[in-house]
Design a protein around this motif. Structure first.
Motif, mmCIF file in Angstrom:
data_model
loop_
_atom_site.group_PDB
_atom_site.id
_atom_site.type_symbol
_atom_site.label_atom_id
_atom_site.label_comp_id
_atom_site.label_asym_id
_atom_site.label_seq_id
_atom_site.Cartn_x
_atom_site.Cartn_y
_atom_site.Cartn_z
ATOM 1 N N THR A 129 -58.325 0.150 -13.101
ATOM 2 C CA THR A 129 -58.606 1.542 -12.775
ATOM 3 C C THR A 129 -59.528 2.157 -13.821
ATOM 4 O O THR A 129 -59.124 2.327 -14.975
ATOM 5 C CB THR A 129 -57.294 2.356 -12.746
ATOM 6 O OG1 THR A 129 -56.332 1.662 -11.975
ATOM 7 C CG2 THR A 129 -57.533 3.743 -12.167
ATOM 8 N N LEU A 134 -60.335 6.851 -9.834
ATOM 9 C CA LEU A 134 -59.178 7.746 -9.719
ATOM 10 C C LEU A 134 -59.071 8.489 -8.390
ATOM 11 O O LEU A 134 -57.978 8.740 -7.912
ATOM 12 C CB LEU A 134 -59.182 8.750 -10.881
ATOM 13 C CG LEU A 134 -58.926 8.123 -12.260
ATOM 14 C CD1 LEU A 134 -59.135 9.142 -13.365
ATOM 15 C CD2 LEU A 134 -57.527 7.524 -12.351
ATOM 16 N N TYR A 172 -59.340 8.890 -19.096
ATOM 17 C CA TYR A 172 -58.262 9.567 -18.355
ATOM 18 C C TYR A 172 -56.951 9.351 -19.095
ATOM 19 O O TYR A 172 -56.811 8.408 -19.869
ATOM 20 C CB TYR A 172 -58.173 9.087 -16.904
ATOM 21 C CG TYR A 172 -57.945 7.602 -16.700
ATOM 22 C CD1 TYR A 172 -56.662 7.064 -16.739
ATOM 23 C CD2 TYR A 172 -59.013 6.745 -16.463
ATOM 24 C CE1 TYR A 172 -56.455 5.710 -16.539
ATOM 25 C CE2 TYR A 172 -58.812 5.390 -16.265
ATOM 26 C CZ TYR A 172 -57.531 4.878 -16.298
ATOM 27 O OH TYR A 172 -57.316 3.535 -16.116
ATOM 28 N N TRP A 177 -53.627 9.130 -14.401
ATOM 29 C CA TRP A 177 -53.452 7.799 -13.817
ATOM 30 C C TRP A 177 -52.234 7.789 -12.895
ATOM 31 O O TRP A 177 -52.265 7.186 -11.819
ATOM 32 C CB TRP A 177 -53.286 6.719 -14.904
ATOM 33 C CG TRP A 177 -53.099 5.388 -14.264
ATOM 34 C CD1 TRP A 177 -54.059 4.558 -13.767
ATOM 35 C CD2 TRP A 177 -51.840 4.770 -13.933
ATOM 36 N NE1 TRP A 177 -53.481 3.459 -13.160
ATOM 37 C CE2 TRP A 177 -52.128 3.573 -13.245
ATOM 38 C CE3 TRP A 177 -50.526 5.119 -14.150
ATOM 39 C CZ2 TRP A 177 -51.133 2.718 -12.788
ATOM 40 C CZ3 TRP A 177 -49.520 4.281 -13.692
ATOM 41 C CH2 TRP A 177 -49.838 3.089 -13.017
ATOM 42 N N PHE A 180 -52.943 9.012 -9.486
ATOM 43 C CA PHE A 180 -53.615 7.916 -8.770
ATOM 44 C C PHE A 180 -52.572 6.913 -8.258
ATOM 45 O O PHE A 180 -52.582 6.507 -7.090
ATOM 46 C CB PHE A 180 -54.605 7.252 -9.736
ATOM 47 C CG PHE A 180 -55.131 5.907 -9.326
ATOM 48 C CD1 PHE A 180 -56.259 5.795 -8.528
ATOM 49 C CD2 PHE A 180 -54.516 4.736 -9.778
ATOM 50 C CE1 PHE A 180 -56.753 4.548 -8.168
ATOM 51 C CE2 PHE A 180 -55.011 3.489 -9.417
ATOM 52 C CZ PHE A 180 -56.127 3.401 -8.606
#
Ligand code: SF4
Length: 354
Positions: A129, A134, A172, A177, A180
């Motif tokens: 990621t 995201l 981030y 996260w 997400f």
């Protein structure tokens, strides 16, 4: 890796008391040296006639060097392939730039070709990621579905290697996260509700830790740490590391978790080295501050390399730990689903291995 280093590494591999051994070839790109893969697989199988272990092989590859010869060898020796797939073409190529900007095309073609020759269950993929991922979790999952892959491991960036070089790891935080992750898990549950079995693999590991008596073997959800117990890394130069993340940390100049070298040390020295035993002792979550009175302790674990990389301490202060914060959020979410959403509970329970 030379043949001599491979032979010495295999000496270590077969000293392991484990009845099941998985040899995974990682790079860089391991298919750049296919002859040594061939050599190790053949030698390992030959040696295993004496030991009778459950022996498996995995090649982690970006698929760019996947030839018919490689696939025929994989088929003959029941070798699994694992690759990186970050989602749709633009996202994957942005995350993994390469000359020709055709990384995604090569990966997708390789996955399809490998699935056709080896079978779908022999080809896996992992995603990473980045900040650009995201807002695109559904598209990422759709890419996996389109390729007939039956699960996805929604993973944050680790603070090593390319994530540090490109400063991606700073872009981030855990809260972002987790949004997400939650959206991704919701989508995975929605896919299952429509009758398609598709698994989010981190949730599946946790569900199995909660409901199954069997170990998952997942290094980061073990107490003490699974380093050198569940996995050990033999580097091309003969150096031995406690985990792949430890090797990545060493590439950044920090060799804290280097356990020895196949030319200089023997198996017993490595497995009883101070660095390994001290780390294992320190990473007993049951005695770690905060973990010792955390309700999620039975399902959680410890990640000494992550904590050393982020806090210069293998135990780490959990109040400032991204590992702890991520796990706590995921545990809370999964327990909430189990308690409040009967349909989600049924799907999550279907992921428990018999
Ligand atoms: S969630 Fe945090 S405090 Fe709880 S066991 Fe895991 S690392 Fe320790």
């Amino acid at each position: 890796m030379s043949q001599e280093t491979a032979d010495r590494s295999l000496d270590f591999v077969f000293k392991s008391p484990s009845p099941a051994i998985k040899i995974e070839f990682q790079g860089g790109e391991p298919l750049l040296n296919f002859p040594i893969i061939r050599y190790v697989v053949e030698k390992a199988k030959e040696r295993n006639r004496e030991y009778g272990k459950d022996l498996q092989f995995v090649i982690t590859t970006n698929m760019s060097l996947l030839t018919d010869e490689v696939l025929a060898f994989c088929l003959a020796h029941d070798i699994h392939l694992s690759t990186s797939l970050d989602g749709p073409e633009d996202l994957h190529n942005r995350n993994r730039p390469r000359p020709g900007r055709n990384g995604h095309q090569l990966t997708v073609e390789g996955i399809k070709k490998a699935q056709a020759v080896l079978g779908r269950d022999k080809v896996g993929a992992l995603m990473t990621t980045t900040e650009a991922s995201l807002s695109r979790v559904r598209e990422i999952i759709d890419m996996y579905l389109a390729l007939g892959i039956d699960g996805i491991f929604l993973r944050p960036l680790s603070p090593y290697g390319f994530a540090i070089k490109n400063r991606q790891a700073e872009k981030y935080n855990v809260d972002r996260w987790f949004e997400f992750y939650k959206e991704g898990l919701d989508y995975v549950l929605e896919i299952n509700r429509q009758g398609h079995l598709f698994v989010e693999l981190y949730a599946s590991l946790i569900i199995n830790k909660i409901f199954s008596p069997f170990g998952t073997g997942y290094v980061d959800l073990q107490s003490p740490s699974g380093m050198a117990i569940s996995a050990i890394v033999y580097n091309y130069d003969g150096d031995i590391y406690a985990a792949d993340e430890a090797r990545m940390l060493a590439e950044m100049g920090e060799k804290k978790f280097r356990l020895g070298n196949v030319y200089q040390d023997n198996y017993e020295d490595v497995m009883t080295s101070d660095i390994l035993l001290d780390t294992l002792e320190a990473t007993l979550a049951e005695s770690a501050p905060m973990c010792n009175d955390c309700g999620f302790l039975p399902y959680c674990g410890t990640d000494p390399v992550y904590h050393y990389a982020t806090q210069k301490d293998a135990v780490g202060h959990k109040a400032f730990s991204g590992f702890c914060s991520k796990n706590m959020k995921i545990f809370r979410h999964i327990f909430t689903l189990l308690q409040d959403d009967p349909e989600a509970r049924k799907i999550l329970l279907s992921w428990v291995r018999p």
